[in-house]
Design a protein around this motif. Structure first.
Motif, PDB file in Angstrom:
ATOM      1  N   VAL A 174       0.842  -1.205   0.000  1.00 22.07           N
ATOM      2  CA  VAL A 174       0.000   0.000   0.000  1.00 22.07           C
ATOM      3  C   VAL A 174       0.876   1.253   0.000  1.00 22.07           C
ATOM      4  N   MET A 175       1.841   1.300   0.911  1.00 19.69           N
ATOM      5  CA  MET A 175       2.707   2.477   1.020  1.00 19.69           C
ATOM      6  C   MET A 175       3.508   2.707  -0.254  1.00 19.69           C
ATOM      7  N   VAL A 176       4.114   1.642  -0.754  1.00 16.93           N
ATOM      8  CA  VAL A 176       4.940   1.767  -1.955  1.00 16.93           C
ATOM      9  C   VAL A 176       4.065   2.039  -3.181  1.00 16.93           C
ATOM     10  N   GLY A 177       2.904   1.391  -3.256  1.00 15.89           N
ATOM     11  CA  GLY A 177       2.008   1.582  -4.402  1.00 15.89           C
ATOM     12  C   GLY A 177       1.548   3.020  -4.536  1.00 15.89           C
ATOM     13  N   ILE A 178       1.136   3.624  -3.431  1.00 13.25           N
ATOM     14  CA  ILE A 178       0.690   5.023  -3.465  1.00 13.25           C
ATOM     15  C   ILE A 178       1.863   5.942  -3.791  1.00 13.25           C
ATOM     16  N   SER A 179       3.035   5.609  -3.300  1.00  9.23           N
ATOM     17  CA  SER A 179       4.226   6.404  -3.604  1.00  9.23           C
ATOM     18  C   SER A 179       4.542   6.353  -5.095  1.00  9.23           C
ATOM     19  N   THR A 197      10.567   1.062   5.448  1.00  8.58           N
ATOM     20  CA  THR A 197      10.970   0.368   6.677  1.00  8.58           C
ATOM     21  C   THR A 197      11.020   1.316   7.868  1.00  8.58           C
ATOM     22  N   ILE A 198      11.080   2.618   7.594  1.00  9.95           N
ATOM     23  CA  ILE A 198      11.155   3.610   8.667  1.00  9.95           C
ATOM     24  C   ILE A 198       9.771   3.987   9.176  1.00  9.95           C
ATOM     25  N   MET A 199       8.728   3.625   8.419  1.00 10.31           N
ATOM     26  CA  MET A 199       7.401   4.134   8.725  1.00 10.31           C
ATOM     27  C   MET A 199       6.782   3.568   9.995  1.00 10.31           C
ATOM     28  N   GLY A 200       7.477   2.644  10.652  1.00 10.20           N
ATOM     29  CA  GLY A 200       7.006   2.173  11.949  1.00 10.20           C
ATOM     30  C   GLY A 200       6.985   3.291  12.976  1.00 10.20           C
ATOM     31  N   VAL A 201       7.750   4.361  12.709  1.00  8.72           N
ATOM     32  CA  VAL A 201       7.804   5.517  13.602  1.00  8.72           C
ATOM     33  C   VAL A 201       6.417   6.137  13.765  1.00  8.72           C
ATOM     34  N   VAL A 202       5.629   6.122  12.683  1.00  4.80           N
ATOM     35  CA  VAL A 202       4.278   6.684  12.733  1.00  4.80           C
ATOM     36  C   VAL A 202       3.224   5.586  12.628  1.00  4.80           C
ATOM     37  N   GLY A 203       3.593   4.371  13.021  1.00  4.33           N
ATOM     38  CA  GLY A 203       2.647   3.267  13.013  1.00  4.33           C
ATOM     39  C   GLY A 203       2.237   2.825  11.634  1.00  4.33           C
ATOM     40  N   GLY A 204       3.121   3.052  10.643  1.00  4.58           N
ATOM     41  CA  GLY A 204       2.784   2.700   9.268  1.00  4.58           C
ATOM     42  C   GLY A 204       2.858   1.212   8.980  1.00  4.58           C
ATOM     43  N   GLY A 205       3.576   0.486   9.820  1.00  2.00           N
ATOM     44  CA  GLY A 205       3.710  -0.954   9.620  1.00  2.00           C
ATOM     45  C   GLY A 205       4.662  -1.280   8.481  1.00  2.00           C
ATOM     46  N   GLY A 206       4.436  -2.415   7.844  1.00  2.00           N
ATOM     47  CA  GLY A 206       5.304  -2.841   6.749  1.00  2.00           C
ATOM     48  C   GLY A 206       6.269  -3.932   7.172  1.00  2.00           C
ATOM     49  N   ILE A 207       6.949  -4.492   6.190  1.00  2.00           N
ATOM     50  CA  ILE A 207       7.856  -5.611   6.439  1.00  2.00           C
ATOM     51  C   ILE A 207       9.000  -5.208   7.365  1.00  2.00           C
ATOM     52  N   GLY A 208       9.584  -4.051   7.111  1.00  2.00           N
ATOM     53  CA  GLY A 208      10.703  -3.601   7.932  1.00  2.00           C
ATOM     54  C   GLY A 208      10.306  -3.387   9.376  1.00  2.00           C
ATOM     55  N   ASP A 209       9.157  -2.768   9.577  1.00  3.70           N
ATOM     56  CA  ASP A 209       8.664  -2.527  10.935  1.00  3.70           C
ATOM     57  C   ASP A 209       8.388  -3.851  11.650  1.00  3.70           C
ATOM     58  N   PHE A 210       7.815  -4.817  10.908  1.00  2.00           N
ATOM     59  CA  PHE A 210       7.547  -6.142  11.483  1.00  2.00           C
ATOM     60  C   PHE A 210       8.860  -6.808  11.912  1.00  2.00           C
ATOM     61  N   ALA A 211       9.890  -6.710  11.056  1.00  2.00           N
ATOM     62  CA  ALA A 211      11.182  -7.330  11.363  1.00  2.00           C
ATOM     63  C   ALA A 211      11.789  -6.740  12.627  1.00  2.00           C
ATOM     64  N   GLY A 265      -0.604   5.456  11.330  1.00  2.00           N
ATOM     65  CA  GLY A 265      -1.188   4.418  10.489  1.00  2.00           C
ATOM     66  C   GLY A 265      -0.603   4.378   9.088  1.00  2.00           C
ATOM     67  N   THR A 266      -0.996   3.361   8.348  1.00  2.00           N
ATOM     68  CA  THR A 266      -0.468   3.161   6.999  1.00  2.00           C
ATOM     69  C   THR A 266      -0.839   4.300   6.068  1.00  2.00           C
ATOM     70  N   ALA A 267      -2.089   4.772   6.145  1.00  2.00           N
ATOM     71  CA  ALA A 267      -2.520   5.880   5.288  1.00  2.00           C
ATOM     72  C   ALA A 267      -1.698   7.127   5.548  1.00  2.00           C
ATOM     73  N   ALA A 268      -1.447   7.423   6.819  1.00  2.00           N
ATOM     74  CA  ALA A 268      -0.645   8.594   7.176  1.00  2.00           C
ATOM     75  C   ALA A 268       0.791   8.450   6.677  1.00  2.00           C
ATOM     76  N   ALA A 269       1.290   7.228   6.689  1.00  2.00           N
ATOM     77  CA  ALA A 269       2.671   6.988   6.254  1.00  2.00           C
ATOM     78  C   ALA A 269       2.863   7.278   4.774  1.00  2.00           C
ATOM     79  N   THR A 270       1.784   7.208   3.996  1.00  2.00           N
ATOM     80  CA  THR A 270       1.904   7.444   2.557  1.00  2.00           C
ATOM     81  C   THR A 270       2.190   8.905   2.220  1.00  2.00           C
TER      82      THR A 270
END
Length: 220
Positions: free
Chosen positions: A21-26, A165-179, A91-96
Motif C-alpha cells: 500500500v505504502m509503496v504503491g501510493i508512492s 521500513t522507517i514508517m514504523g515511527v508513525v505506526g505505518g507498519g510494513g515488512i521492515g517494521d515487522f522485522a 497508520g499506513t494511510a498517514a505513512a503514505t
C-alpha cells in the motif's frame, strides 16, 4: 515452511500488504506528479523550450531541499501536515504522505536526468517540423527517454521500499517494521532474517522486471 513463519503468517501477510500500500501510493505519486515536475525542470532550464529561470530555480530548490532531508526527520517534520491531509498522523494511510512527497522529489530528479540524455537533435527536429510543446513531450522526449524513465522508476521503487521500513515511527507498519518489532526487539533473530530474505527477494524481482522492461522498450 519454518514453524516461526507459520506462527506469524497472518502478521507477515499483513505487513507485506502494508508495504505494498505504502509503496504503491508512492509510485502513483511519483508518476502522476513527479513525472510532470521532472519534465518541467527540464523544459524550464536555460536554452530549453520553456526557459524560465524563476520556475526552474524554484522547483530545483524545492526538490533539492526535500531530497536532502534525512527521511526520518522529514517524517516527523510532516506530522502536522499529514494530520491536516489524512486526519491522523498514525497508520499506513498517514505513512503514505511523507513517502509520496519524497517519491515525487526523488523521481522528478531522475526524470530530468533521463530527459537531459535525449539528443538535442531530436528536439530540434521536432521543433522544425512545427511540433507543439505537448507533442515534443509525448511524441519525442518520452519516446526517446522511455528506457531511462523506466529504469529511474525502478530505482525509485527500490528506494521507496527502503524508506517504508522507517514508517514504523508513525505506526505505518510494513515488512521492515515487522522485522524490528517481532524479530529484533523480541530477540527472534531467525524471524528477522526471514523478513530480510523476503525484502531481498522483493527488491530483486522489481529490479529484474524493471531492467527487462527497459531492455524491451529501448529501440536505440
Amino acid at each position: 515452511m519454518p514453524e516461526i513463519l507459520v506462527q506469524y503468517r497472518m502478521e507477515i501477510w499483513q505487513s507485506i500488504g502494508q508495504t505494498f500500500v505504502m509503496v504503491g501510493i508512492s509510485i502513483l505519486a511519483a508518476i502522476i506528479i513527479g513525472l510532470p515536475v521532472g519534465t518541467l525542470l527540464f523544459l524550464s532550464r536555460k536554452g530549453k523550450m520553456l526557459e524560465n529561470p524563476f520556475v526552474f530555480s524554484t522547483l530545483n530548490l524545492v526538490v533539492n531541499i526535500i531530497r536532502s532531508f534525512p527521511f526520518l526527520l522529514l517524517v516527523v517534520f510532516l506530522i502536522p501536515f499529514t494530520r491536516i491531509i489524512i486526519g491522523t498522523a498514525i497508520g499506513t494511510a498517514a505513512a503514505t504522505v511523507p513517502l509520496s512527497i519524497i517519491a515525487i522529489a526523488h523521481y522528478s530528479r531522475l526524470v530530468e536526468q533521463s530527459l537531459l540524455e535525449v539528443p538535442k537533435g531530436v528536439i530540434e527536429a521536432a521543433i522544425s517540423m512545427g511540433a507543439s510543446v505537448k507533442e515534443v513531450i509525448f511524441k519525442f522526449l518520452y519516446v526517446e527517454a522511455r528506457s531511462g524513465l523506466v529504469l529511474g522508476l525502478t530505482t525509485s521503487i527500490i528506494s521507496f521500499i527502503s524508506y517504508s521500513t522507517i514508517m514504523g515511527v508513525v505506526g505505518g507498519g510494513g515488512i521492515g517494521d515487522f522485522a524490528i518489532r517481532y524479530g529484533y526487539q523480541q530477540f527472534k533473530t531467525d524471524l528477522m532474517i526471514y523478513m530480510i530474505i523476503i525484502m531481498v527477494i522483493l527488491v530483486q524481482a522489481i529490479q529484474f522486471t524493471g531492467t527487462a522492461i527497459a531492455k524491451v522498450i529501448d529501440k536505440r
